[in-house]
Design an enzyme around this catalytic site. Sequence first.
Site, PDB file in Angstrom:
ATOM      1  N   GLY A 168     -14.081  -8.947  -8.790  1.00  0.00           N
ATOM      2  CA  GLY A 168     -13.722  -8.822  -7.380  1.00  0.00           C
ATOM      3  C   GLY A 168     -14.292  -7.553  -6.776  1.00  0.00           C
ATOM      4  O   GLY A 168     -15.230  -6.944  -7.313  1.00  0.00           O
ATOM      5  N   GLY A 169     -13.695  -7.134  -5.668  1.00  0.00           N
ATOM      6  CA  GLY A 169     -14.193  -5.991  -4.909  1.00  0.00           C
ATOM      7  C   GLY A 169     -14.254  -4.696  -5.699  1.00  0.00           C
ATOM      8  O   GLY A 169     -15.165  -3.893  -5.529  1.00  0.00           O
ATOM      9  N   VAL A 170     -13.283  -4.484  -6.579  1.00  0.00           N
ATOM     10  CA  VAL A 170     -13.213  -3.184  -7.269  1.00  0.00           C
ATOM     11  C   VAL A 170     -14.048  -3.169  -8.559  1.00  0.00           C
ATOM     12  O   VAL A 170     -14.377  -2.097  -9.075  1.00  0.00           O
ATOM     13  CB  VAL A 170     -11.728  -2.795  -7.531  1.00  0.00           C
ATOM     14  CG1 VAL A 170     -11.125  -3.586  -8.681  1.00  0.00           C
ATOM     15  CG2 VAL A 170     -11.595  -1.318  -7.795  1.00  0.00           C
ATOM     16  N   GLY A 200     -12.320  -9.738 -14.491  1.00  0.00           N
ATOM     17  CA  GLY A 200     -12.380  -9.797 -13.029  1.00  0.00           C
ATOM     18  C   GLY A 200     -13.778  -9.524 -12.501  1.00  0.00           C
ATOM     19  O   GLY A 200     -14.611  -8.899 -13.166  1.00  0.00           O
ATOM     20  N   LYS A 234     -13.673  -4.900   1.082  1.00  0.00           N
ATOM     21  CA  LYS A 234     -14.562  -3.800   0.662  1.00  0.00           C
ATOM     22  C   LYS A 234     -16.052  -4.153   0.747  1.00  0.00           C
ATOM     23  O   LYS A 234     -16.882  -3.269   0.915  1.00  0.00           O
ATOM     24  CB  LYS A 234     -14.210  -3.349  -0.761  1.00  0.00           C
ATOM     25  CG  LYS A 234     -12.915  -2.574  -0.801  1.00  0.00           C
ATOM     26  CD  LYS A 234     -12.549  -2.116  -2.192  1.00  0.00           C
ATOM     27  CE  LYS A 234     -11.178  -1.461  -2.139  1.00  0.00           C
ATOM     28  NZ  LYS A 234     -10.691  -1.034  -3.432  1.00  0.00           N
ATOM     29  N   SER A 241       0.804  -1.231   0.000  1.00  0.00           N
ATOM     30  CA  SER A 241       0.000   0.000   0.000  1.00  0.00           C
ATOM     31  C   SER A 241       0.839   1.284   0.000  1.00  0.00           C
ATOM     32  O   SER A 241       1.747   1.459   0.813  1.00  0.00           O
ATOM     33  CB  SER A 241      -0.921   0.017   1.219  1.00  0.00           C
ATOM     34  OG  SER A 241      -1.649   1.226   1.208  1.00  0.00           O
ATOM     35  N   LEU A 242       0.479   2.186  -0.906  1.00  0.00           N
ATOM     36  CA  LEU A 242       1.141   3.501  -0.961  1.00  0.00           C
ATOM     37  C   LEU A 242       0.288   4.571  -0.290  1.00  0.00           C
ATOM     38  O   LEU A 242       0.656   5.742  -0.264  1.00  0.00           O
ATOM     39  CB  LEU A 242       1.377   3.903  -2.425  1.00  0.00           C
ATOM     40  CG  LEU A 242       2.361   3.047  -3.222  1.00  0.00           C
ATOM     41  CD1 LEU A 242       2.457   3.546  -4.664  1.00  0.00           C
ATOM     42  CD2 LEU A 242       3.740   3.080  -2.586  1.00  0.00           C
ATOM     43  N   SER A 243      -0.863   4.173   0.246  1.00  0.00           N
ATOM     44  CA  SER A 243      -1.769   5.162   0.841  1.00  0.00           C
ATOM     45  C   SER A 243      -1.144   5.906   2.029  1.00  0.00           C
ATOM     46  O   SER A 243      -1.327   7.124   2.139  1.00  0.00           O
ATOM     47  CB  SER A 243      -3.080   4.492   1.260  1.00  0.00           C
ATOM     48  OG  SER A 243      -3.786   4.100   0.111  1.00  0.00           O
ATOM     49  N   ARG A 248     -12.533 -15.604 -13.830  1.00  0.00           N
ATOM     50  CA  ARG A 248     -12.166 -17.016 -13.679  1.00  0.00           C
ATOM     51  C   ARG A 248     -13.309 -17.783 -13.029  1.00  0.00           C
ATOM     52  O   ARG A 248     -13.706 -18.843 -13.498  1.00  0.00           O
ATOM     53  CB  ARG A 248     -10.890 -17.081 -12.820  1.00  0.00           C
ATOM     54  CG  ARG A 248     -10.383 -18.450 -12.534  1.00  0.00           C
ATOM     55  CD  ARG A 248      -9.139 -18.383 -11.701  1.00  0.00           C
ATOM     56  NE  ARG A 248      -9.358 -17.735 -10.394  1.00  0.00           N
ATOM     57  CZ  ARG A 248      -8.432 -17.618  -9.455  1.00  0.00           C
ATOM     58  NH1 ARG A 248      -7.214 -18.094  -9.676  1.00  0.00           N
ATOM     59  NH2 ARG A 248      -8.698 -17.032  -8.304  1.00  0.00           N
TER      60      ARG A 248
HETATM   61  P1  NAP Z   1     -10.437  -9.208  -5.094  1.00  0.00           P
HETATM   62  O1  NAP Z   1     -11.775  -8.852  -4.609  1.00  0.00           O
HETATM   63  O2  NAP Z   1      -9.593 -10.142  -4.296  1.00  0.00           O
HETATM   64  O3  NAP Z   1     -10.600  -9.830  -6.560  1.00  0.00           O
HETATM   65  C1  NAP Z   1      -9.502 -10.418  -7.220  1.00  0.00           C
HETATM   66  C2  NAP Z   1      -9.886 -10.707  -8.669  1.00  0.00           C
HETATM   67  O4  NAP Z   1      -8.730 -11.239  -9.337  1.00  0.00           O
HETATM   68  C3  NAP Z   1     -11.008 -11.746  -8.825  1.00  0.00           C
HETATM   69  O5  NAP Z   1     -11.769 -11.432  -9.972  1.00  0.00           O
HETATM   70  C4  NAP Z   1     -10.185 -13.034  -9.032  1.00  0.00           C
HETATM   71  O6  NAP Z   1     -10.873 -14.047  -9.741  1.00  0.00           O
HETATM   72  C5  NAP Z   1      -9.056 -12.502  -9.898  1.00  0.00           C
HETATM   73  N1  NAP Z   1      -7.894 -13.381  -9.879  1.00  0.00           N
HETATM   74  C6  NAP Z   1      -7.006 -13.535  -8.858  1.00  0.00           C
HETATM   75  N2  NAP Z   1      -6.081 -14.454  -9.190  1.00  0.00           N
HETATM   76  C7  NAP Z   1      -6.404 -14.879 -10.447  1.00  0.00           C
HETATM   77  C8  NAP Z   1      -5.830 -15.832 -11.341  1.00  0.00           C
HETATM   78  N3  NAP Z   1      -4.723 -16.522 -11.019  1.00  0.00           N
HETATM   79  N4  NAP Z   1      -6.415 -16.040 -12.541  1.00  0.00           N
HETATM   80  C9  NAP Z   1      -7.528 -15.328 -12.887  1.00  0.00           C
HETATM   81  N5  NAP Z   1      -8.129 -14.423 -12.087  1.00  0.00           N
HETATM   82  C10 NAP Z   1      -7.567 -14.205 -10.878  1.00  0.00           C
HETATM   83  O7  NAP Z   1      -9.542  -7.879  -5.345  1.00  0.00           O
HETATM   84  P2  NAP Z   1     -10.005  -6.364  -5.611  1.00  0.00           P
HETATM   85  O8  NAP Z   1     -10.203  -5.651  -4.340  1.00  0.00           O
HETATM   86  O9  NAP Z   1     -11.098  -6.365  -6.627  1.00  0.00           O
HETATM   87  O10 NAP Z   1      -8.650  -5.786  -6.254  1.00  0.00           O
HETATM   88  C11 NAP Z   1      -8.180  -6.258  -7.508  1.00  0.00           C
HETATM   89  C12 NAP Z   1      -6.924  -5.506  -7.898  1.00  0.00           C
HETATM   90  O11 NAP Z   1      -7.226  -4.128  -8.071  1.00  0.00           O
HETATM   91  C13 NAP Z   1      -5.795  -5.564  -6.860  1.00  0.00           C
HETATM   92  O12 NAP Z   1      -4.588  -5.709  -7.555  1.00  0.00           O
HETATM   93  C14 NAP Z   1      -5.876  -4.201  -6.197  1.00  0.00           C
HETATM   94  O13 NAP Z   1      -4.632  -3.794  -5.654  1.00  0.00           O
HETATM   95  C15 NAP Z   1      -6.271  -3.334  -7.380  1.00  0.00           C
HETATM   96  N6  NAP Z   1      -6.939  -2.077  -7.008  1.00  0.00           N
HETATM   97  C16 NAP Z   1      -6.397  -0.916  -7.436  1.00  0.00           C
HETATM   98  C17 NAP Z   1      -7.005   0.285  -7.119  1.00  0.00           C
HETATM   99  C18 NAP Z   1      -6.399   1.556  -7.591  1.00  0.00           C
HETATM  100  O14 NAP Z   1      -6.728   2.597  -7.029  1.00  0.00           O
HETATM  101  N7  NAP Z   1      -5.575   1.539  -8.608  1.00  0.00           N
HETATM  102  C19 NAP Z   1      -8.187   0.303  -6.357  1.00  0.00           C
HETATM  103  C20 NAP Z   1      -8.723  -0.906  -5.948  1.00  0.00           C
HETATM  104  C21 NAP Z   1      -8.085  -2.097  -6.286  1.00  0.00           C
HETATM  105  P3  NAP Z   1     -11.751 -15.143  -8.920  1.00  0.00           P
HETATM  106  O15 NAP Z   1     -13.041 -14.461  -8.600  1.00  0.00           O
HETATM  107  O16 NAP Z   1     -11.891 -16.272  -9.873  1.00  0.00           O
HETATM  108  O17 NAP Z   1     -10.952 -15.504  -7.695  1.00  0.00           O
END
Ligand code: NAP
Length: 273
Positions: free
Chosen positions: A129-131, A127, A65, A14-16, A152
Amino acid sequence: MKKFVIIGNPLSHSLSPLMQNYWFKQNNIAGEYGKLELEEQELKNITNKVKTGELTGINITIPFKQKIIPFVEHLTEAAQKTNSVNTLYFEKGKVCGDNTDIYGFQSGFLNKITKKIDNKKKILVLGAGGVTPSIIYALSQKKIVNIVLANRTIAKAEAIQKQFSNVQVIPWNSLKEHLRDTAMIVNTTSLGMKTDDPTPFNDAPINKGTIFYDVIYNPDKTTLAKSIQNSGGEVFNGLEMLIYQGERAFEIWTGVKPKITNELISLMKAEIQ
Ligand code: NAP
């Protein structure tokens, strides 16, 4: 001294803290922003600290989240629509949850490229996931609605489709078939954070000029981003989204809109390999 933390697990990336503490100093505000890696069963207790005043605000990141929501007393419209909370604060006797990722994605990226997007072509979102709901909500707000979603675990994509009826869900292993028809690809997965992560469609042909947005900002360019750039795509990473979501959170907590200076960007980039 007002205290703030970011909670998540893992949190080493985290860079926050760097960003928020820079802004406290820049604005002469007595604030301290730390990070706290915790487990799901600790969410209730930490949220309560916003109620008691021990903490003025909390940022929430992967994987909490959604999981934080049962402990929040008031959700903003953005948080409700996306079922995602990344910022907590205390207002009118209640612990409130907002989602500033939407603003981050819009201000850090989408506002700059909306005019470039061919609305007849698909927007491929990877994807679920949370975001991901924040990204789809932000796109929909800009009337970018031809969205194809692949994850996935397809059931998680189908759950998001229930929130956003304009979204078409496709199987993860059919991604390559959709690339020719795609104007923009948005990676919302965590795939690419580790150098040995597989890529979903490495070296598959993409249209020249395809826009690729990666929510990941560390590394600066994932293997997938590099391969798309080599095929003539235009690539962007998630650093500005991170900065703008933080800017909005800072403003919610302090009433001050902080400056995004070149010095801050350089300090953050220096932390990214
Ligand atoms: P999360 O809820 O844990 O979701 C992870 C996602 O990645 C899910 O869709 C998961 O698929 C997929 N995934 C993980 N490993 C995989 C693999 N080996 N093959 C295929 N799919 C895979 O995470 P999140 O909170 O949404 O965050 C996702 C990313 O966004 C992170 O890297 C986070 O740091 C980044 N992010 C960046 C910002 C920004 O401000 N730039 C803001 C928020 C988040 P499954 O559902 O199949 O497990």
